[in-house]
Design an enzyme around this catalytic site. Structure first.
Site, PDB file in Angstrom:
ATOM      1  N   SER A 158     -40.820 -27.608   2.004  1.00  0.00           N
ATOM      2  CA  SER A 158     -41.717 -26.663   2.668  1.00  0.00           C
ATOM      3  C   SER A 158     -43.190 -26.914   2.409  1.00  0.00           C
ATOM      4  CB  SER A 158     -41.372 -25.245   2.234  1.00  0.00           C
ATOM      5  OG  SER A 158     -41.512 -25.111   0.840  1.00  0.00           O
ATOM      6  N   HIS A 186     -35.884 -24.620   6.039  1.00  0.00           N
ATOM      7  CA  HIS A 186     -36.936 -25.092   6.954  1.00  0.00           C
ATOM      8  C   HIS A 186     -36.376 -26.121   7.938  1.00  0.00           C
ATOM      9  CE1 HIS A 186     -40.118 -22.909   4.915  1.00  0.00           C
ATOM     10  NE2 HIS A 186     -39.439 -23.177   3.811  1.00  0.00           N
ATOM     11  N   LYS A 217     -36.187 -16.925   8.527  1.00  0.00           N
ATOM     12  CA  LYS A 217     -37.270 -17.789   9.048  1.00  0.00           C
ATOM     13  C   LYS A 217     -37.013 -18.006  10.548  1.00  0.00           C
ATOM     14  CE  LYS A 217     -37.911 -19.974   4.492  1.00  0.00           C
ATOM     15  NZ  LYS A 217     -38.880 -19.059   3.887  1.00  0.00           N
TER      16      LYS A 217
HETATM   17  N1  PLP Z   1     -35.229 -22.077   0.021  1.00  0.00           N
HETATM   18  C1  PLP Z   1     -36.371 -22.512   0.603  1.00  0.00           C
HETATM   19  C2  PLP Z   1     -36.569 -23.981   0.789  1.00  0.00           C
HETATM   20  C3  PLP Z   1     -37.344 -21.594   1.035  1.00  0.00           C
HETATM   21  O1  PLP Z   1     -38.484 -22.021   1.597  1.00  0.00           O
HETATM   22  C4  PLP Z   1     -37.106 -20.213   0.856  1.00  0.00           C
HETATM   23  C5  PLP Z   1     -38.104 -19.204   1.278  1.00  0.00           C
HETATM   24  O2  PLP Z   1     -39.243 -19.232   0.961  1.00  0.00           O
HETATM   25  C6  PLP Z   1     -35.925 -19.808   0.242  1.00  0.00           C
HETATM   26  C7  PLP Z   1     -35.008 -20.754  -0.159  1.00  0.00           C
HETATM   27  C8  PLP Z   1     -35.622 -18.366   0.033  1.00  0.00           C
HETATM   28  O3  PLP Z   1     -35.228 -17.815   1.260  1.00  0.00           O
HETATM   29  P1  PLP Z   1     -35.173 -16.223   1.423  1.00  0.00           P
HETATM   30  O4  PLP Z   1     -36.533 -15.809   1.877  1.00  0.00           O
HETATM   31  O5  PLP Z   1     -34.098 -16.000   2.446  1.00  0.00           O
HETATM   32  O6  PLP Z   1     -34.807 -15.665   0.100  1.00  0.00           O
END
Ligand code: PLP
Length: 371
Positions: A158, A186, A217
């Site tokens: 990300s 992502h 997302k």
């Molecule tokens: N994994 C990644 C790569 C993320 O970017 C995010 C969110 O920022 C998460 C996990 C966590 O997702 P959630 O917002 O559903 O807890």
């Protein structure tokens, strides 16, 4: 503070209107899609505000089972399990799956929730250099002494918008008898010819064993996460995964949003294609203007600036010009690698993209980031 719906154009507290938003994970623009909102309202009316229960007591409705089935079908996996977030899915999986006899091999730049999930388990931990296959191979060799090996990586990272070399990872996993886990937060909904994710993009859908991803997302943006993979793994998680066992069920409106988002994506990939075209427009115009954009073909477009203060003052000046972007600096990204992360959405117009590039060019010249 935003006083309107999430979308490409925002109203902000204090009067800012018509601000163009370039920092949401709303890649497909489904957060405010009329059909997604309608599905949420219908689910709210029919199934109520919430369950006041975890799943295994009295917190499972037909819509939870339907969504799990739909997620598994979308990813072409055997089964799926819902969580309140992908953070929870990542917190739950490693501890439930791995014992002190096992090993987990993790990319050094994996998301914080993967790192925390791994911290919670008692497996032997190996951290390999970011996307470095030589280092992964060396660590896999070292880890041969353990009972089971799990390679864990973000599908798309990300902060940099770069994509894990899954073909090579899967080849190494095969050679050294390891399982592959990917976090597709992502990627789900828009990477690959049908938006199935990084594994589809790189042709390894049958080689990646476990996928964790988010509903918060691209898939409507409300909340929620999941694991999808082999049925025995999902059965195990229902028995052992602590964030699943000890946290409330997803509320019906949230389930309704995600379910509709998946329907829209399974009907057509036009939305994902539109996002890809806009990403291409932004990346090529910014590169032509003289900026360095990290990653390749991903809607996360980090404008690399280096200096933390420069990233922060440029982001502020962009907002003064009606463009909402955020600067990232240490400790969120390594020292000396400050950037402004721009995220493209299918609901940006070409005009929005062009206005963003113009603003960057003006602000970049003003602050000496461009000649
Ligand atoms: N994994 C990644 C790569 C993320 O970017 C995010 C969110 O920022 C998460 C996990 C966590 O997702 P959630 O917002 O559903 O807890």
């Amino acid at each position: 503070v935003i006083t309107s719906r999430q979308g490409p154009h925002l109203r902000l507290a204090g009067g800012g209107a018509g601000i163009i938003n370039f920092c949401a994970n709303n890649y497909l623009g489904l957060s405010s899609h009329p059909e997604v909102i309608r599905a949420a309202v219908e689910a709210l009316e029919k199934f109520g505000a919430g369950l006041s229960s975890v799943r295994f007591i009295c917190g499972t409705q037909s819509i939870h089972k339907d969504l799990e089935e739909k997620i598994a079908r979308f990813h072409q996996r055997e089964d799926a399990i819902l969580y309140a977030s992908c953070f929870d899915a990542n917190a739950g999986i490693f501890e439930a799956l791995l014992t002190p006899e096992d090993a987990v091999l993790s990319d050094e730049l994996n998301h914080a929730s993967i790192i925390d999930g791994i911290r919670l388990c008692k497996a032997n931990k190996y951290r390999y250099k970011h996307m470095d296959m030589q280092d992964l191979e060396a660590k896999l060799k070292e880890a041969q002494k353990h009972r089971l090996r799990l390679v864990a990586t973000d599908g798309a990272f990300s902060m940099d918008g770069d994509i894990a070399p899954l073909r090579e990872i899967c080849q190494l996993a095969q050679k050294y008898d390891a399982l592959v886990f990917i976090d597709e937060c992502h990627a789900t909904g828009f990477l690959g010819p049908n938006g199935r994710g990084t594994d589809e993009l790189l042709g390894v859908m049958d080689k990646v064993t476990i996928i964790n991803s988010t509903l918060g997302k691209a898939l409507g943006g409300a909340a929620g996460g999941y694991t999808t993979g082999p049925k025995p793994l999902i059965d195990l998680l229902r028995q052992r995964s602590r964030p699943y066992l000890f946290s409330n069920s997803l509320p019906p409106a949230v389930v309704g949003c995600a379910s509709k988002a998946l329907d829209l994506l399974m009907e057509s990939n036009a939305i994902a294609q539109s996002m890809a075209a806009k990403t291409q427009r932004f990346r090529s115009k910014m590169t032509a203007a003289g900026f360095t954009i990290s990653g390749k073909d991903h809607p996360i477009c980090p404008v690399m600036l280096g200096d933390a203060r420069l990233a922060s003052v440029m982001a502020e000046d962009m907002l003064n010009r009606g463009i909402y972007v955020i600067g990232f600096s240490y400790p969120v990204v390594p020292k000396g690698k400050a950037r402004i992360r721009v995220q493209i959405s299918a609901v940006h117009s070409d005009e929005d993209i062009d206005r963003c590039v113009e603003a960057f060019t003006e602000v970049g010249r003003k602050h000496g980031a461009l000649p």
